[in-house]
Each structure stands twice: as C-alpha cells, then as structure tokens.
Write an enzyme that holds these catalytic residues in place. Structure first.
Site, PDB file in Angstrom:
ATOM      1  N   HIS A   1      39.742  22.878  46.872  1.00  0.00           N
ATOM      2  CA  HIS A   1      40.653  23.975  47.240  1.00  0.00           C
ATOM      3  C   HIS A   1      39.997  25.317  46.934  1.00  0.00           C
ATOM      4  O   HIS A   1      39.053  25.389  46.156  1.00  0.00           O
ATOM      5  CB  HIS A   1      41.970  23.875  46.465  1.00  0.00           C
ATOM      6  CG  HIS A   1      42.930  22.878  47.048  1.00  0.00           C
ATOM      7  ND1 HIS A   1      42.954  21.560  46.656  1.00  0.00           N
ATOM      8  CD2 HIS A   1      43.892  23.005  48.001  1.00  0.00           C
ATOM      9  CE1 HIS A   1      43.891  20.906  47.333  1.00  0.00           C
ATOM     10  NE2 HIS A   1      44.479  21.772  48.166  1.00  0.00           N
TER      11      HIS A   1
ATOM     12  N   LYS B   1      43.679  28.826  43.565  1.00  0.00           N
ATOM     13  CA  LYS B   1      44.672  27.800  43.224  1.00  0.00           C
ATOM     14  C   LYS B   1      44.801  27.679  41.707  1.00  0.00           C
ATOM     15  O   LYS B   1      43.814  27.543  41.003  1.00  0.00           O
ATOM     16  CB  LYS B   1      44.268  26.454  43.843  1.00  0.00           C
ATOM     17  CG  LYS B   1      45.341  25.393  43.685  1.00  0.00           C
ATOM     18  CD  LYS B   1      45.100  24.213  44.603  1.00  0.00           C
ATOM     19  CE  LYS B   1      46.113  23.103  44.398  1.00  0.00           C
ATOM     20  NZ  LYS B   1      47.491  23.501  44.667  1.00  0.00           N
TER      21      LYS B   1
HETATM   22  P1  NAD Z   1      50.597  33.244  46.156  1.00  0.00           P
HETATM   23  O1  NAD Z   1      50.049  33.526  44.811  1.00  0.00           O
HETATM   24  O2  NAD Z   1      49.927  33.828  47.354  1.00  0.00           O
HETATM   25  O3  NAD Z   1      52.133  33.685  46.228  1.00  0.00           O
HETATM   26  C1  NAD Z   1      53.065  33.416  45.209  1.00  0.00           C
HETATM   27  C2  NAD Z   1      54.060  34.551  45.223  1.00  0.00           C
HETATM   28  O4  NAD Z   1      55.120  34.234  44.327  1.00  0.00           O
HETATM   29  C3  NAD Z   1      53.451  35.893  44.754  1.00  0.00           C
HETATM   30  O5  NAD Z   1      53.744  36.890  45.719  1.00  0.00           O
HETATM   31  C4  NAD Z   1      54.142  36.141  43.421  1.00  0.00           C
HETATM   32  O6  NAD Z   1      54.333  37.519  43.158  1.00  0.00           O
HETATM   33  C5  NAD Z   1      55.474  35.438  43.657  1.00  0.00           C
HETATM   34  N1  NAD Z   1      56.220  35.117  42.440  1.00  0.00           N
HETATM   35  C6  NAD Z   1      55.736  34.749  41.224  1.00  0.00           C
HETATM   36  N2  NAD Z   1      56.770  34.570  40.369  1.00  0.00           N
HETATM   37  C7  NAD Z   1      57.906  34.830  41.066  1.00  0.00           C
HETATM   38  C8  NAD Z   1      59.285  34.788  40.750  1.00  0.00           C
HETATM   39  N3  NAD Z   1      59.717  34.473  39.509  1.00  0.00           N
HETATM   40  N4  NAD Z   1      60.177  35.083  41.713  1.00  0.00           N
HETATM   41  C9  NAD Z   1      59.773  35.419  42.958  1.00  0.00           C
HETATM   42  N5  NAD Z   1      58.480  35.458  43.318  1.00  0.00           N
HETATM   43  C10 NAD Z   1      57.561  35.175  42.382  1.00  0.00           C
HETATM   44  O7  NAD Z   1      50.656  31.652  46.250  1.00  0.00           O
HETATM   45  P2  NAD Z   1      50.841  30.761  47.564  1.00  0.00           P
HETATM   46  O8  NAD Z   1      49.510  30.451  48.123  1.00  0.00           O
HETATM   47  O9  NAD Z   1      51.890  31.363  48.436  1.00  0.00           O
HETATM   48  O10 NAD Z   1      51.356  29.384  46.918  1.00  0.00           O
HETATM   49  C11 NAD Z   1      52.565  29.344  46.193  1.00  0.00           C
HETATM   50  C12 NAD Z   1      52.777  27.930  45.645  1.00  0.00           C
HETATM   51  O11 NAD Z   1      52.869  27.004  46.731  1.00  0.00           O
HETATM   52  C13 NAD Z   1      51.635  27.389  44.759  1.00  0.00           C
HETATM   53  O12 NAD Z   1      52.194  26.587  43.741  1.00  0.00           O
HETATM   54  C14 NAD Z   1      50.831  26.507  45.708  1.00  0.00           C
HETATM   55  O13 NAD Z   1      50.114  25.485  45.029  1.00  0.00           O
HETATM   56  C15 NAD Z   1      51.946  25.925  46.534  1.00  0.00           C
HETATM   57  N6  NAD Z   1      51.579  25.424  47.856  1.00  0.00           N
HETATM   58  C16 NAD Z   1      52.253  24.325  48.267  1.00  0.00           C
HETATM   59  C17 NAD Z   1      52.040  23.825  49.526  1.00  0.00           C
HETATM   60  C18 NAD Z   1      52.851  22.648  49.985  1.00  0.00           C
HETATM   61  O14 NAD Z   1      52.672  22.173  51.126  1.00  0.00           O
HETATM   62  N7  NAD Z   1      53.773  22.137  49.162  1.00  0.00           N
HETATM   63  C19 NAD Z   1      51.094  24.417  50.374  1.00  0.00           C
HETATM   64  C20 NAD Z   1      50.411  25.559  49.914  1.00  0.00           C
HETATM   65  C21 NAD Z   1      50.672  26.060  48.658  1.00  0.00           C
END
Ligand code: NAD
Length: 249
Positions: A135, A139
């Site tokens: 990844h 991550k």
């Molecule tokens: P990212 O860091 O780009 O975005 C996360 C966002 O959440 C940020 O804007 C951050 O400010 C915000 N955030 C943090 N704490 C918060 C809170 N208490 N309330 C509201 N917002 C808050 O990350 P991303 O790439 O968007 O990924 C997010 C999550 O999704 C990660 O855990 C990643 O591993 C997971 N993910 C899952 C899948 C899936 O298919 N299930 C796919 C991709 C990513």
C-alpha cells in the site's frame, strides 16, 4: 438517497463524486475541523452516514451516529475487530452498520477465490502459505484489514494457527524471511509510494509457486462499493456485510 459524510479525506471526496454521479446528494460533511456539525439537523436529515476517518476515531463516530438514530456505513480499518462484540449487540438491538475492510467488488471476488484455494491446499501440506500486501506510505494501519480478512479465511480452513505480521518500509524493501513463524501465517506489509493496494496469496512448494493476486488500479473501486453498500443500507437493517450484497458468491 441523502448521505452524511464523516471524514472528508481522499475516500470521502471520492465517495461524494460517485454518489453524486449515481443521483444521490451529500447533505452534510463532517471532518476533524467542523465537529460541531456532528448530530446537527443537516447531519440527521441523511438516510445513511458514510464514515471513512481514522482507526482512532471510527469507533466513537459510529457509536455517536448510532446514538443519533442513524444508519452507518463504515470503511475505516483498524478498529472493528476490537469492538466486534459490542457492535453486534447494538445491531441486534436496532442499530444498523455496514462495515467492510474492503468495499471493492473485485476484492470480494478475490476473497471467494482465496477461500476456495485454501480448501484445496489443505490436502497439500508441502506448500508454505504467506500473504504480501503493498500500500501507499500514507496508510496508518498494518497489516491491511483486507490481508487480515484473507488470513482469517486461510486460518479458518485449518492451514495455520493465527498470523504473524512483518512491516517493510522504503522503496528498496526486501521480503524478509519468515523463519520463526512457529506455525503462524506470515503477512508481509510493504509501504511504497502511492500504491492503491495489492494483495497476493502465495503457496510456495519445492517445485513451484501458486499465487493469486488482486491489484487495485485506483481507489475508485472502493468508493463505488461504498456507495453500493450505502444504497443497500438505506433499505436494510442490522449488521450488514459484503456477502449480503452478493448473495450467490
Ligand atoms: P484520509 O487520511 O485521506 O482521510 C481521513 C479523513 O478523516 C481526514 O480528512 C481527517 O481529517 C478525517 N477525520 C479524522 N478524524 C475525524 C473525526 N473524528 N471526525 C471526522 N473526520 C475525521 O484517509 P482515507 O484514505 O480517506 O481513508 C480513511 C480510512 O478508510 C482509513 O482507515 C483507510 O484505511 C480506510 N479505507 C478503507 C477502504 C475500504 O474499502 N474499506 C478503502 C480505502 C481506505
């Protein structure tokens, strides 16, 4: 369908794009810097809350959204396993959560192939099984939730007892040896550049290697799957999962 997004990072923005293209609207967006929106009128006017934040905040976001009476789709990884029992109980008592470590339809198919291959390999103990996952370096959790799910299915097939994870960072990172795993399934997590996600399950024998692999071209597959899950969640209740979307696989 009306959606509230909790987490407006890379996934939140992409989910908005897919949702709008499918005729839905995003009525509220909550990120770390506007927490006062959580639970407000706009927040509650949605049919579904879609949560993609961080492993540290996901549990409290989901519980707070339940307490507002909202149905939730969460894709945040690295939190669910520790709270599985409580979440199950909440969902048996009226709450609704659709959680998946990976919303990609392709990964869902890949997982089905993994389960089938694990059942076959049970009869061939000469092969050593391992998982590689690669990844992007942003991550936060390792091993990936998908690798843990793949490992769980291999363990459930009786090939190994538990897993052991190894983190390899840096572009030149080599696959370390898996000596000393003591009957456990090694998961090698590589963090490189901007890789969207590659998962490989390898069965290494004396004479050959059998491997199956899934490579995401971009994060779009996750966003499409999350919106499909939100559409499903709007009309269903309880603890929902990918197999509910694809009943015949
Ligand atoms: P990212 O860091 O780009 O975005 C996360 C966002 O959440 C940020 O804007 C951050 O400010 C915000 N955030 C943090 N704490 C918060 C809170 N208490 N309330 C509201 N917002 C808050 O990350 P991303 O790439 O968007 O990924 C997010 C999550 O999704 C990660 O855990 C990643 O591993 C997971 N993910 C899952 C899948 C899936 O298919 N299930 C796919 C991709 C990513």
């Amino acid at each position: 369908m009306k959606i509230t997004l909790v987490g407006y990072g890379r996934m939140g923005r992409m989910i908005e794009e897919v949702a709008v293209s499918r005729g839905h609207s995003v009525v509220c967006t909550v990120d770390a810097d506007n927490q006062s929106e959580f639970g407000g009128d706009a927040f509650r006017s949605a049919d579904v809350v879609v949560e993609f934040t961080s492993p540290e905040s996901a549990y409290s976001n989901v519980i707070k959204a339940f307490d507002c009476g909202m149905k939730v789709v969460s894709g945040t990884t690295g939190w669910y396993d520790c709270h599985r029992q409580e979440i199950r109980e909440r969902c048996e008592n009226g709450a609704t959560l659709f959680w998946s470590s990976n919303f990609s339809v392709g990964v869902y198919l890949f997982s089905a192939v993994n389960r089938y291959l694990a059942r076959l390999m049970k009869g061939f103990p000469g092969y050593e099984v391992s998982i590689d996952e690669v990844h992007h370096c942003h991550k936060k959790d390792a091993p990936s939730g998908t690798a843990v799910s793949l490992a769980g299915d291999i363990i459930a097939a009786g090939l190994k007892e538990g897993y052991r994870d190894f983190l390899v960072t840096g572009d030149g990172g080599e696959r370390p040896g898996s000596d000393g795993c003591g009957g456990k399934l090694p998961i090698f997590s590589f963090r490189r550049g901007e890789v969207a996600g590659i998962h490989t399950v390898r069965y290494e024998g004396d004479d050959d290697i059998i491997s199956i692999s899934h490579e995401a071209r971009s994060r779009m597959g996750f966003a499409v799957g999350a919106v499909l899950a939100a559409e499903y969640t709007a009309t269903h209740s309880g603890l929902l999962k990918m197999s509910d979307l694809f009943e015949n696989i």
